[in-house]
Design an enzyme around this catalytic site. Structure first.
Site, PDB file in Angstrom:
ATOM      1  N   SER A  84      -1.613 -16.490 -15.869  1.00  0.00           N
ATOM      2  CA  SER A  84      -1.615 -16.058 -14.492  1.00  0.00           C
ATOM      3  C   SER A  84      -1.134 -17.017 -13.267  1.00  0.00           C
ATOM      4  O   SER A  84      -0.684 -16.797 -12.389  1.00  0.00           O
ATOM      5  CB  SER A  84      -2.884 -15.595 -14.048  1.00  0.00           C
ATOM      6  N   GLU A 128       3.826  -8.054 -15.032  1.00  0.00           N
ATOM      7  CA  GLU A 128       4.814  -8.772 -14.261  1.00  0.00           C
ATOM      8  C   GLU A 128       5.489  -9.704 -15.283  1.00  0.00           C
ATOM      9  O   GLU A 128       5.144 -10.280 -16.235  1.00  0.00           O
ATOM     10  CB  GLU A 128       3.807  -9.707 -13.591  1.00  0.00           C
ATOM     11  N   ASN A 172      -1.868 -11.751  -8.450  1.00  0.00           N
ATOM     12  CA  ASN A 172      -3.016 -12.882  -8.395  1.00  0.00           C
ATOM     13  C   ASN A 172      -3.040 -13.459  -6.939  1.00  0.00           C
ATOM     14  O   ASN A 172      -4.094 -13.892  -6.472  1.00  0.00           O
ATOM     15  CB  ASN A 172      -3.293 -13.779  -9.403  1.00  0.00           C
TER      16      ASN A 172
END
Ligand code: CAA
Length: 287
Positions: A123, A156, A195
Site C-alpha cells: 500500500s 490500483e 490509502n
C-alpha cells in the site's frame, strides 16, 4: 498486450490479502501457487481460501463442485522455488520494507521466464525500490487489491519510474479482463489513491476515540448511518488489521511528513498489545 499469457500465478504470503488474491485468481481459472514461510502457515492459508469458498457456496454463489475445482487449482507450499516457472508473482507479505526488499531480491533471481511480471500488493512501500533490488525493474509494479479481495472490485495499478509501459499494459489486461476487476492507475507515492484518502480518515477516527469524543460504536454508527458507508472507520480498521494500518501510516508519514498520517499513540499501544483487529480476535471490538 493480451493477458492470455498469464496462466500461472504465484502469490507470496497467504494471509488475508494473499489468500484473497489467490482465491480471485483461481476463481478466474488460473493456476496458482501460494508460498508461505512454513508448512503450518501454508496450511492456514489453505484453510482461509477453503472457508472463503465454502462461504460463497453457502450463499449460492458457487456450487460445491466448483469449490473442489477451484481449490484444485491452488497449491500451498513453503517451497520458494515453486515460484520459478510463474508468469506473474504477486507479493502479499507483511507491510515491512526490509521483508519485501529481501523477497524481491530472491524472487527476481529465481524467475525463469524473461517476461514474467513481479507485482507487489504493497500500500505504501516505494515500488521503485522493489524494482531496483529485483534485477528486473522494468517488469516490476504495484498491483494493489482491497480487503476482502474476493468482494472488492478495485485494483490500483502502480508503475514506478522504471516500469516498462508493456508491463503496465499487461497488468491492465490481467486485472480488467482475466480477473474482471476495475483498475485505476496511480503514481508511485506512499498511499496511492485510496490509502492517501482512507488512512488519514481512519487515523482521525482513532484519535477521536482516543480523546474520548464518543464511543467506538457511536463513531462507527455516525459514518454508517450519517454517510452511508458499509462499515464505520473503527470496524474497518479492525478488518484491515491495526498493524497494517500502523505500517502504512508510518510509510506515508516518512514520505510526506504530514502529521495526519502519523499513527496516534493508542494505535501503537494496541499493536504492541497484539490487539490487531479481527484477525487477532480483538481490536476496537471483540470478535
Ligand atoms: N471473503 C469473501 N466474501 C466475503 C467476505 C470475505 N472475507 N466478506 C464478505 N463477503 C461477501 C459475502 O459473502 C456477501 O456476498 P453476497 O452478498 O454476494 O452473498 C457480501 O460480501 C456481503 O457480506 P456480508 O453480508 O457478510 O456483510 P456486509 O454486507 O456487511 O459486507 C463487507 C461486508 C463486504 C466487508 C462490507 O462491509 C464492506 O464493503 N466494507 C468495507 C470494506 C473496505 O472498505 N475495504 C477496503 C479496505 S482498504 C484496503 O483493503 C486497502 C489497504 O491497503 C488497507
Amino acid at each position: 498486450m493480451s493477458n492470455s499469457t498469464i496462466a500461472q500465478v504465484g502469490v507470496i504470503g497467504g494471509g488475508q490479502m494473499g489468500s484473497g488474491i489467490a482465491e480471485v485468481c483461481a476463481r478466474a481459472g488460473l493456476e496458482v501457487v501460494v508460498v508461505e514461510v512454513d508448512a503450518t502457515a501454508a496450511e492456514s492459508a489453505e484453510g482461509r481460501v477453503r472457508s472463503s469458498l465454502e462461504r460463497a457456496a453457502s450463499r449460492g454463489k458457487i456450487s460445491a463442485g466448483e469449490v473442489t475445482e477451484i481449490l484444485a487449482r491452488v497449491a500451498f507450499t513453503s517451497d520458494f522455488d515453486a515460484l520459478a516457472d510463474r508468469d506473474l508473482v504477486v507479493e502479499a507479505a507483511s507491510e515491512d520494507e526490509q521483508i519485501k526488499l529481501e523477497l524481491f531480491r530472491r524472487v527476481g533471481a529465481l524467475l525463469k521466464k524473461d517476461d514474467a511480471v513481479l507485482a507487489s500488493n504493497t500500500s505504501s512501500i516505494p515500488i521503485v525500490k522493489l524494482g531496483a533490488v529485483s534485477g528486473r525493474a522494468e517488469k516490476v509494479m504495484g498491483v494493489h487489491f482491497f480487503n476482502p479481495a474476493p468482494v472488492m472490485q478495485l485494483v490500483e495499478l502502480i508503475p514506478s519510474l522504471t516500469t516498462a509501459p508493456e508491463t503496465l499494459d499487461r497488468m491492465r489486461g490481467f486485472v480488467g479482463e482475466a480477473l474482471g476487476k476495475e483498475p485505476i492507475e496511480a503514481t508511485d507515492r506512499a498511499g496511492f489513491v485510496v490509502n492517501s484518502l482512507l488512512v488519514p480518515y481512519l487515523l482521525s477516527a482513532i484519535r477521536m476515540y482516543e480523546a474520548g469524543y464518543a464511543s467506538a460504536a457511536d463513531i462507527d454508527k455516525g459514518m454508517v448511518l450519517g454517510c452511508g458507508h458499509p462499515m464505520g472507520p473503527l470496524a474497518l480498521a479492525d478488518l484491515i488489521g491495526l498493524d497494517t494500518i500502523r505500517a502504512i501510516g508510518v510509510s506515508m508519514y516518512e514520505e510526506f511528513k504530514e502529521p495526519l498520517y502519523s499513527p496516534p499513540p493508542l494505535l501503537d499501544r494496541m499493536v504492541d498489545a497484539g490487539l490487531l483487529g479481527k484477525k487477532a480476535g480483538h481490536g476496537f471490538y471483540a470478535y
